[in-house]
Design an enzyme around this catalytic site. Structure first.
Site, PDB file in Angstrom:
ATOM      1  N   ASN A   1     -26.805   8.254   4.819  1.00 30.10           N
ATOM      2  CA  ASN A   1     -26.249   7.863   6.341  1.00 30.10           C
ATOM      3  C   ASN A   1     -25.182   7.214   6.135  1.00 30.10           C
ATOM      4  OD1 ASN A   1     -25.425   8.317   9.020  1.00 30.10           O
ATOM      5  ND2 ASN A   1     -27.426   8.115   9.908  1.00 30.10           N
ATOM      6  N   ASP A   2     -25.247   5.986   6.675  1.00 32.35           N
ATOM      7  CA  ASP A   2     -23.638   5.079   6.270  1.00 32.35           C
ATOM      8  C   ASP A   2     -22.877   5.503   5.091  1.00 32.35           C
ATOM      9  OD1 ASP A   2     -24.660   4.408   8.607  1.00 32.35           O
ATOM     10  OD2 ASP A   2     -26.118   2.772   8.461  1.00 32.35           O
ATOM     11  N   VAL A   3     -23.312   5.590   4.110  1.00 32.05           N
ATOM     12  CA  VAL A   3     -22.079   5.406   3.059  1.00 32.05           C
ATOM     13  C   VAL A   3     -21.858   6.486   3.024  1.00 32.05           C
ATOM     14  CG1 VAL A   3     -24.172   3.558   1.366  1.00 32.05           C
ATOM     15  CG2 VAL A   3     -24.433   6.624   1.846  1.00 32.05           C
ATOM     16  N   THR A   4     -21.894   7.567   3.884  1.00 28.53           N
ATOM     17  CA  THR A   4     -20.990   9.071   3.968  1.00 28.53           C
ATOM     18  C   THR A   4     -20.335   9.343   5.070  1.00 28.53           C
ATOM     19  OG1 THR A   4     -22.752  10.470   5.363  1.00 28.53           O
ATOM     20  CG2 THR A   4     -23.034  10.429   2.931  1.00 28.53           C
ATOM     21  N   ASN A   5     -20.288   8.505   6.184  1.00 28.65           N
ATOM     22  CA  ASN A   5     -19.231   8.476   7.364  1.00 28.65           C
ATOM     23  C   ASN A   5     -18.242   8.231   7.071  1.00 28.65           C
ATOM     24  OD1 ASN A   5     -18.753   7.897   9.615  1.00 28.65           O
ATOM     25  ND2 ASN A   5     -20.930   6.494  10.410  1.00 28.65           N
TER      26      ASN A   5
END
Lengths: 470, 136
Positions: A396-400
């Site tokens: 999630n966050d690492v693709t935001n």
């Protein structure tokens, strides 16, 4: 034989020297994939030499008790360490680290109570060893609880948390100074127990407000601290092996912490003192309450199968969700099915994918994913733009994209994988909720993104059979 | 292979420490030499892991985690120093015994977990089909 007994102190010191060299060589070998395993074995050999040598110290009492203790510890630890799933490795590191911290604290405590006429300098070491060891132990247990999901992985906060923590911190420092000043006066024997307990509370209180996603950095810090605590007990006991090995771990652990924090583009103090965690949770919950839910396009495995099967290039982005769902084998099977159809499949590994840097590589390696299909972020980030389909599995966050584009985002500046540049994106996700950081991910609302909700392992195997039929 | 050199220095320093201790019995000198050891070890710790790929961060953390299990020596020495059987001594003995158990668990658990992680890093003997030949 007599000669050995006459010179055993010297021989033990030489054994410690050999152990120290083993640790140094072991650490050196540990820093390259090809030699890492041998490095670990050499370090273990060094440890064995040091432990056996210690048994022969002159005047050792309770030898049988010591041996029994060693064996119990070995049995208690080896069984879970062997049988635990690879996904649970980070919490195993946390718990073993905590045990080391507890050992250092107990050694300091007992030394103070037992030995008469401890010098002032040694009391400083004892007090510091006790404090650092206790913090490391309590902190590691909380980190373990969070990773094991025994307690909420979310940042836990309550009103005036900082002030409360500051008060506990001041109390610990004050008690420590008081003990150094008082020396081994009658009341000190009680005070040191109070200090022990207060430091435990401090360790727990410091780690509690830190979100689960930051636990790797926390464990790295605590690991380094345990090293320092071990070295401090070494000063008290005048034991060179403890000093060398402890400091070695303390220094390399500190450096490793910096490396990890850098991979997340965070400062260590930012992680530890939680300005970010608290703010993000506040903003996240406020947003969930107020803002209407943004639309997400949902897809069935069959919808996703066709573009995948006829794609030329596919990049898989594994994240923590993959680890939780134990989906590493399922993802490899899907990749193989695609490869059999002539699709070029690669994996993009974010430096902090999973729960710790390198965790994802370990998991995928366990599932027999060939090493050369795994790419680090810098190697692959350019290629997303000419990739037909990107599959995000529980990341999630690492693709935001907000981390790249939105200066107002709490994670702005964190390096991310440019998944949003792929022509099509499928996101496999457990549910609609926000990620660990509690931040909305605009990638999920992008027009070219479709969501497959459900358990990652199930979604992947459905996807796999759908691709076979496509 | 630079690794053995600091070890050798350490050995030299210990020899010097011992001789100084007997001749001078000067606490300041001993302290200074300890600081030497300390600084070298700190420097070494930084230097050793300077260029580690991110892939190895977790195993490396786990490996250093095992190494600080060295604190078990402290627990052994403490337990080995408690003689009496008074109530206080018994309580302290129990605490030291717990310390030995926990320290031993740190050592064994640490090394076994690290080994299991690194087991995964061996290159597969047979590269499944020809990886990367997908594409065309």
């Amino acid at each position: 034989m007599d000669w050995i007994m006459d010179n055993r102190v010297e021989l033990i010191n030489i054994a410690y020297l050999i152990a120290a060299v083993c640790f140094i060589v072991g650490l050196k070998l540990l820093s390259s994939p090809a030699t890492a395993r041998r490095g670990n074995q050499i370090a273990a050999l060094g440890m064995a030499i040091a432990v056996v040598a210690t048994l022969f110290m002159p005047g050792m009492q309770n030898i049988w008790l010591i041996l029994v203790g060693l064996v119990i510890g070995a049995v208690l630890a080896t069984f879970p360490a062997r049988s635990v799933k690879m996904t649970a490795m980070p919490q195993m590191v946390a718990i073993f680290n905590g045990m080391g911290g507890a050992t250092a604290a107990l050694v300091s405590l007992v030394e103070f109570q037992h030995r008469a006429n401890v010098g002032r300098g040694e009391i400083v070491s004892i007090v510091l060893g006790l404090i650092i060891g206790s913090i490391s132990f309590a902190g590691s247990m909380i980190a373990f609880g969070k990773l094991q999901e025994l307690i909420s992985g979310r940042a836990i906060s309550y009103p005036n948390q900082r002030q409360v923590n500051a008060i506990i911190g001041v109390a610990v420092v004050a008690l420590g100074i008081l003990l150094v000043v008082l020396g081994q006066a009658g009341v000190s024997y009680l005070l040191i127990v109070v200090l022990f307990l207060t430091a435990l509370v401090l360790g727990a209180a410091v780690v509690l407000p830190i979100g689960g996603a930051d636990m790797p950095v926390v464990i790295a810090v605590l690991n380094s601290m345990t090293g320092v605590a071990a070295a401090l007990t070494g000063f008290v006991l005048n034991n060179q092996a403890l000093i060398i090995a402890g400091i070695l771990v303390g220094a390399s652990g500190a450096f490793l912490t910096l490396l990890m924090a850098r991979a997340m583009n965070r400062s260590v103090s930012n992680v530890l003192f939680g300005a970010w965690g608290a703010a993000a949770v506040g903003a996240g919950s406020a947003a969930a309450g107020a803002a209407p839910e943004l639309p997400m396009r949902e897809a069935t495995p069959e919808d996703a199968a066709v573009p995948l099967a006829y794609a030329e290039k596919v990049i898989i982005v594994p994240g923590y969700g993959l680890a939780v769902a134990q989906a590493q084998h399922a993802v490899r099977e899907l990749a193989e099915t695609l490869q059999d159809r002539g699709v070029n499949v690669r994996y993009a590994i974010h430096p902090v994918a999973g729960r710790m840097p390198g965790h994802m590589n370990v998991l995928l390696a366990e599932a027999n994913v060939p090493y050369d299909e795994l790419f680090e972020m810098e190697q692959i980030n350019e290629d997303f733009a000419n990739t037909d389909v990107a599959i995000v599995v529980g990341a999630n966050d690492v693709t935001n994209p907000a981390a790249r584009d939105d200066p107002g985002s709490p994670i702005y500046g964190m390096p991310i994988l440019n998944v949003d540049q792929a022509k099509q994106v499928y996101v496999l996700k457990r549910g609609r909720g926000a990620g660990f950081a509690g931040i909305e991910n605009m990638l999920f609302h992008d027009a070219k993104t479709a969501m497959l909700f459900g358990d990652a392992k199930e979604s992947l195997s459905k996807l796999n059979s759908a691709v076979r039929d496509a | 292979m630079l690794a053995p050199i600091p070890g050798f220095l350490f050995f030299l320093m210990q020899v010097t420490t011992d001789s100084l201790q007997t001749t001078l019995s000067d606490n300041a000198t001993v302290l200074l030499l300890t600081v030497y050891v300390l600084l070298l070890a700190i420097f070494l710790g930084f230097e050793l892991i300077g260029r580690v790929p991110a892939t190895l961060h977790t195993p490396l953390m786990s490996g250093t985690n095992a190494i600080h299990g060295i604190v078990v020596l402290g627990a052994m020495i403490i337990l080995g120093s408690i003689e009496g059987s008074s109530l206080t001594d018994t309580v302290l003995k129990i605490l030291a015994f717990i310390a030995v158990v926990l320290g031993s668990a740190n050592v064994f658990g640490g090394f076994v977990v690290t080994d299991r992680m690194l087991e995964m890093f061996k290159r597969k003997p047979v590269a499944r089909k020809s990886p990367g030949a997908g594409g065309q």
